[in-house]
Design a protein around this motif. Structure first.
Motif, PDB file in Angstrom:
ATOM      1  N   TYR A  95      -5.803   0.505  -7.974  1.00  0.00           N
ATOM      2  CA  TYR A  95      -6.296   0.976  -6.686  1.00  0.00           C
ATOM      3  C   TYR A  95      -7.349   0.004  -6.189  1.00  0.00           C
ATOM      4  O   TYR A  95      -7.940  -0.743  -6.966  1.00  0.00           O
TER       5      TYR A  95
ATOM      6  N   LEU B  35      -1.050  -2.457  -4.790  1.00  0.00           N
ATOM      7  CA  LEU B  35      -0.898  -1.006  -4.987  1.00  0.00           C
ATOM      8  C   LEU B  35       0.383  -0.714  -5.769  1.00  0.00           C
ATOM      9  O   LEU B  35       1.434  -0.374  -5.207  1.00  0.00           O
TER      10      LEU B  35
ATOM     11  N   ASP C 215      -6.035   5.603  -2.323  1.00  0.00           N
ATOM     12  CA  ASP C 215      -4.959   4.968  -3.090  1.00  0.00           C
ATOM     13  C   ASP C 215      -4.554   5.850  -4.271  1.00  0.00           C
ATOM     14  O   ASP C 215      -3.362   6.007  -4.573  1.00  0.00           O
ATOM     15  N   GLN C 216      -5.540   6.405  -4.959  1.00  0.00           N
ATOM     16  CA  GLN C 216      -5.243   7.283  -6.090  1.00  0.00           C
ATOM     17  C   GLN C 216      -4.452   8.501  -5.631  1.00  0.00           C
ATOM     18  O   GLN C 216      -3.496   8.937  -6.298  1.00  0.00           O
TER      19      GLN C 216
END
Length: 485
Positions: free
Chosen positions: A198, A142, A224-225
């Motif tokens: 991601y 990440l 994640d985005q």
């Protein structure tokens, strides 16, 4: 809401310089990048990038920061969990190396003869170039990359640069933000460009849905985005970017991700980004959403020796204890025109509200009632779910808050056809076979009528003879748009 439709949209080449896919351009005529003299202080620690000078005399130098962590590594107990804010680091981090990419199963192109029966020569050459840069994989993935005009660090705080955040596409199951170099775009347009990694595939979108847990996080890749956007909101100002002027841009499956974020109640309205660009993709495309994710989750569970009958928390706990290879090696076969692992309804990031629950709600799409089986029960296929996701009152209200630009190319989805298809066209019989497969795997009822309607809609009736070249173009349009776009 401002909607701009661009017929010819220059997408990925804008972001691509000779540094594309991490390929070094430094030789005897191009000296090594120079480590920046300034230290940038983020909320999580100090960082130092490097200066890249584009080859054109019309472009100013750009300051690049590679491999910047925006969340804690999603490993161990954090696998199949929402992202957690990153810990602070000590000392000065030198951000000159790309991070590993998220674990993924790459397309197999070892047998060139066999591959060229499925894809074009140009697509094959592209895959040969990009895949070597996706082999360094780790669950600790990440990270994001920042490209900022070199003078950004000395600009007055009231004159910051607009920010563009690029969400990569290609597939929900492979690729990365690392290959897309934002140097030229940052310099030429005066922007801070951010590319992100991601979670993908099983790790990014596993969703063992159950009635007992109707609201349970599953779209980890989308989360994640969102986490990356939060990090950018907090820190982009120290890189010269304006946190109140952020454009979220996605390509292909990345565009569909952006579309889902535009309408998600999990995204604070107008806080993390302020406008969006969808290139060659949309959440309305039939492939954008997985209608029955539980089916594929059960395959993974069985392959990993975790009982599919376990309740969701226990199943995820079991899968966290399994080696990564046991998950990635599961024999999952996906029908054409769809994905096994991608965005799906989890009641948290993507929700349908009660539009697919109450048969009395009177919901209609395009003037037609939502599809029902002969028993009167609503059909839960991808098309109906997509319609319900985007036609909720909250989703419509959310979408109207953003400026939106849509872009397509002249002929989409060339990657889905063989070299012979592209060069010589598609015969009518082959077109019928492709479209029958599309209709069968996308819709539930009235398949013959839908097939006839698609053929009628995408036939050039002004041409009395249906040449394979003309059939090729119409088939490509169907593949990209579906009958729903």
């Amino acid at each position: 809401m401002l909607i701009l439709t661009i017929v010819y949209f220059i997408s990925l080449p804008v972001l691509t310089t000779r540094l594309v896919m991490g390929e070094s351009t430094m030789d005897e005529k191009h000296p090594q990048p120079m480590i920046s003299s300034r230290v940038v202080r983020t909320k999580y620690g100090d960082i130092r990038g490097f200066i890249v000078t584009p080859e054109s005399r019309f472009l100013e130098p750009v300051e690049v920061f590679r491999g910047v962590p925006y969340a804690s590594p999603p490993i161990g107990t954090l696998r199949f969990m929402p992202p957690v804010s990153g810990a602070q680091w000590s000392g000065v981090k030198i951000a000159e190396e790309f991070s590993p990419v998220c674990p993924q199963v790459l397309p197999d192109i070892r047998n060139e003869t066999a591959v060229l029966k499925r894809i074009s020569k140009g697509r094959f050459e592209y895959l040969k170039r990009i895949l070597p840069f996706l082999t360094n994989q780790s669950e600790d993935c990440l990270y994001l990359n920042i490209y900022a005009p070199a003078q950004a660090g000395v600009r007055d705080a009231v004159a910051r640069y607009p920010v563009v955040v690029f969400v990569h596409g290609e597939s929900y199951e492979w690729s990365s933000g690392n290959p897309y170099d934002g140097t030229v775009l940052a310099s030429h347009a005066g922007l801070v460009v951010v590319t992100i990694n991601y979670r993908l595939g099983i790790l990014g979108f596993l969703n063992p849905r159950s009635d007992e847990f109707p609201r349970s996080p599953a779209n980890y890749g989308l989360m994640d985005q969102i986490a990356a956007l939060h990090w950018i909101k907090e820190n982009v100002a120290v890189f010269g970017g304006d946190p109140t002027n952020v454009t979220l841009m996605g390509h292909g499956t990345g565009a569909a991700c952006v579309h889902f974020l535009l309408t998600s109640l999990a995204v604070p309205e107008g806080l993390l980004f302020h406008r969006a660009i969808l290139m060659s993709g949309s959440g309305l495309s039939p492939w954008s959403l997985v209608a029955d994710p539980n089916k594929y989750a059960a395959i993974i569970a069985t392959h990993a020796n975790c009982s599919p009958e376990l309740k969701q928390p226990e199943l995820l706990k079991c899968l966290r204890e399994r080696p990564l290879e046991a998950l990635l090696s599961a024999p999952v076969q996906v029908p054409d025109f769809s994905y096994a692992f991608g965005p799906s309804v989890d009641g948290v990031i993507i929700d349908t509200g009660d539009l697919l629950i109450s048969p009395e709600n009177g919901y209609e799409w395009g003037g037609q009632p939502i599809a029902r089986a002969p028993t009167g029960k609503q059909v839960q296929n991808a098309i109906n779910i997509i319609n319900a996701v985007f036609m909720r009152k909250s989703a419509v209200a959310q979408l109207t808050k953003y400026d939106l630009m849509l872009g397509v190319t002249k002929a989409e989805a060339y990657f889905a056809f063989s070299g012979d298809d592209v060069q010589y066209g598609i015969e009518a019989d082959r077109r019928s076979k492709i479209l029958k497969s599309f209709v069968r795997n996308t819709y539930s009822y009235h398949l013959s009528e839908i097939l006839a309607t698609i053929i009628n809609e995408y036939t050039d009736w002004e041409r009395p003879v249906q040449h394979p070249i003309n059939i090729r173009y119409t088939t490509i349009r169907v593949y990209f748009r579906g009958f729903n776009f």
